[in-house]
Scaffold this active site. Structure first.
Site, short mmCIF file in Angstrom:
data_model
loop_
_atom_site.label_atom_id
_atom_site.label_comp_id
_atom_site.label_asym_id
_atom_site.label_seq_id
_atom_site.Cartn_x
_atom_site.Cartn_y
_atom_site.Cartn_z
N ARG A 171 0.83 -1.21 0.00
CA ARG A 171 0.00 0.00 0.00
C ARG A 171 0.87 1.26 0.00
NH1 ARG A 171 -5.20 -0.08 2.15
NH2 ARG A 171 -4.85 1.78 3.39
N TYR B 35 -9.73 -5.16 3.03
CA TYR B 35 -9.07 -3.92 3.45
C TYR B 35 -9.32 -2.86 2.38
CZ TYR B 35 -5.12 -1.35 5.64
OH TYR B 35 -4.31 -0.43 6.27
N ARG C 128 0.03 5.85 16.21
CA ARG C 128 0.15 7.18 15.63
C ARG C 128 -0.63 8.19 16.43
NH1 ARG C 128 -2.64 5.40 9.88
NH2 ARG C 128 -4.35 4.28 10.82
N ASP D 198 -10.15 0.76 0.79
CA ASP D 198 -10.09 2.20 1.02
C ASP D 198 -11.45 2.79 0.68
OD1 ASP D 198 -7.46 2.35 1.89
OD2 ASP D 198 -6.67 2.50 -0.14
N ARG E 263 9.55 5.80 -3.41
CA ARG E 263 9.95 6.56 -4.59
C ARG E 263 11.29 7.26 -4.40
NH1 ARG E 263 5.55 10.24 -2.57
NH2 ARG E 263 3.84 9.10 -3.52
N ARG F 195 -8.85 -6.31 13.69
CA ARG F 195 -8.01 -5.51 14.56
C ARG F 195 -8.87 -4.41 15.10
NH1 ARG F 195 -4.38 -6.74 17.73
NH2 ARG F 195 -2.67 -5.27 17.88
N GLU G 103 -3.64 6.67 18.84
CA GLU G 103 -4.33 5.48 18.33
C GLU G 103 -3.62 4.22 18.82
OE1 GLU G 103 -5.43 5.97 14.17
OE2 GLU G 103 -4.99 3.86 13.85
N1 UDP Z 1 3.39 0.97 7.81
C1 UDP Z 1 4.62 0.94 8.43
N2 UDP Z 1 5.13 2.08 8.96
C2 UDP Z 1 4.48 3.26 8.88
C3 UDP Z 1 3.23 3.31 8.22
C4 UDP Z 1 2.71 2.14 7.70
O1 UDP Z 1 5.22 -0.12 8.52
O2 UDP Z 1 5.00 4.26 9.39
C5 UDP Z 1 2.85 -0.29 7.26
C6 UDP Z 1 2.02 -1.05 8.28
O3 UDP Z 1 2.23 -2.43 8.06
C7 UDP Z 1 0.61 -0.68 7.90
C8 UDP Z 1 0.71 -0.61 6.39
O4 UDP Z 1 2.01 -0.04 6.16
O5 UDP Z 1 -0.31 -1.63 8.32
C9 UDP Z 1 -0.35 0.23 5.71
O6 UDP Z 1 -0.32 1.54 6.23
P1 UDP Z 1 -1.48 2.57 5.93
O7 UDP Z 1 -1.01 3.90 6.38
O8 UDP Z 1 -1.91 2.41 4.52
O9 UDP Z 1 -2.61 2.05 6.91
P2 UDP Z 1 -4.00 2.66 7.37
O10 UDP Z 1 -3.89 4.15 7.25
O11 UDP Z 1 -5.05 2.03 6.52
O12 UDP Z 1 -4.09 2.23 8.78
#
Ligand code: UDP
Length: 374
Positions: A169, A352, A279, A354, A173, A248, A304
């Site tokens: 996801r 999952y 976060r 979006d 880059r 989860r 969170e």
């Molecule tokens: N992830 C990570 N470090 C970060 C942010 C994301 O390892 O700082 C990984 C983690 O496995 C997470 C996945 O990337 O479950 C997808 O993150 P995303 O931000 O897309 O998740 P969401 O916002 O849907 O919770």
């Protein structure tokens, strides 16, 4: 008698109801919470929209979905650029030249590529799990500092037990670009997500009842509509008779600060395993263009905390590992045998999704349903 009984007022249910009402059908929408909107629902405090059920940033590359949502609300052009905090050191996300510079003090893309190429040699062959996938994408340093701890907190499992797709996801880059998403369009409704939900539901032909738990009161709604559109957890619909799917859960802790700007960014990821939350969200930064909100000496920050979900709690993320995928496939078989019930959305499809994917699938589902009925 309604044409559709729609269980759940998240994006799938609301889009489905709206589209059917547009086509002259009648819909009864049931929502078990006190307010509509599912997990996009926000609450307003001191003029700030709080993302009550976790940060929601709308992003899409589907032209039709972008045009669709813009019929209802104006988007504010917010671009998500989270910052990772690992042991007090800050790194830009997603993984890009800024991150690589902060980690390795390099200057050019080829220097960054060379370091990652060397580190990814740890993985031979096709990646089999999230750990292998992450290392083969960005090498061991980033995996250790920015992925492993965060992911294990987020999912409550080792990275070797998680599917590779989750990490795909995130963009990687070799440019100095901190935009978290690669999508062409991005933003947040200027008047909050509730305005989108309201615009979808406020129309003749749609009736909404909140505080009604369909799974508990199913008998009372047995004959009210020709077709049921169920958007809740699929295993709950079937009384968990094949076993429980795992989700989860999340717990949120929100604090009000009397200062204008607490962390300087909307999303800060705490990537060390030692910090118990994943976060912190400073909601006002999502309200791009609202200088009045930015200036006021009040702000809200939410921590969170992911945790193991228990039945009865809000389910946030499906845990798409092998065990759960197998179990879901069995529930899906049962679902196809149900007469006049459509299953849709993140919880009913155990996917999952979006927000844009959910809207797209609701629009596709309406199209398929209409075509079938002709
Ligand atoms: N992830 C990570 N470090 C970060 C942010 C994301 O390892 O700082 C990984 C983690 O496995 C997470 C996945 O990337 O479950 C997808 O993150 P995303 O931000 O897309 O998740 P969401 O916002 O849907 O919770």
């Amino acid at each position: 008698m309604y044409d559709y009984l729609i269980v759940g007022s998240g994006l799938f249910g609301c889009v489905f109801a709206h589209e059917m009402a547009e086509r002259g059908k009648t819909c009864l929408v049931l929502e078990r919470r006190a307010q509509v909107g599912g997990n996009v629902a926000c609450e307003e405090r001191d003029g700030i929209y709080l993302h009550t059920y976790g940060a929601h940033i709308f992003h899409t590359s589907y032209e039709d979905v972008w045009q669709y949502v813009n019929k209802f609300v104006r988007f504010n052009g917010y671009v998500n650029s989270p910052v990772a905090n690992y042991m007090g050191h800050l790194y830009n996300l997603p993984f890009n030249m800024n991150t690589f510079r902060e980690l390795w003090d390099i200057v050019t893309p080829s220097e960054a590529r060379a370091i990652i190429a060397e580190q990814r040699q740890a993985i031979k062959g096709e990646p089999q799990n999230l750990e292998e996938q992450a290392i083969s994408l960005v090498g061991t340093d980033i995996y250790t500092k920015l992925i492993k701890g965060y992911t294990e907190k987020q999912w409550g499992r080792s990275c070797t037990e998680l599917p590779a797709f989750i990490i795909k996801r995130l963009p990687v880059r070799y440019t100095f670009d901190n935009n978290y998403f690669n999508d062409r369009y991005q933003g947040i409704p200027e008047d909050g997500y509730n305005s989108l939900i309201k615009a979808l539901l406020d129309m003749p032909g749609i009736e909404v009842r909140t505080g009604v738990d369909y799974n508990k009161e199913r008998a009372a709604f047995a004959d009210v509509a020709q077709t049921v559109v169920y958007t809740g957890p699929i295993d709950e619909y079937f009384g968990y008779k094949l076993g429980q799917l795992e989700y989860r859960g999340l717990r949120f802790e929100t604090q009000r600060f009397t200062e204008a700007n607490h962390q300087g960014v909307a999303v800060m990821n705490y990537t060390a395993r030692e910090v118990p939350f994943t976060r912190t969200i400073e909601h006002k930064h999502f309200m791009r263009g609202r200088e009045d909100i930015a200036a006021q000496p009040v702000t809200y920050v939410t921590r969170e905390y992911p945790h193991d979900w228990q039945p009865g709690e809000e389910a946030y993320y499906p845990v798409n590992n092998e065990r759960n995928q197998k179990l879901y496939a069995q529930y899906k078989d049962l679902a196809t045998q149900e007469q006049n019930v459509i299953f849709g959305g993140r919880l009913a499809e155990y996917k999952y999704y979006d927000m844009d994917d959910v809207i797209k699938s609701a629009l596709d589902c309406v199209q398929a349903t209409v075509t079938q009925g002709e």
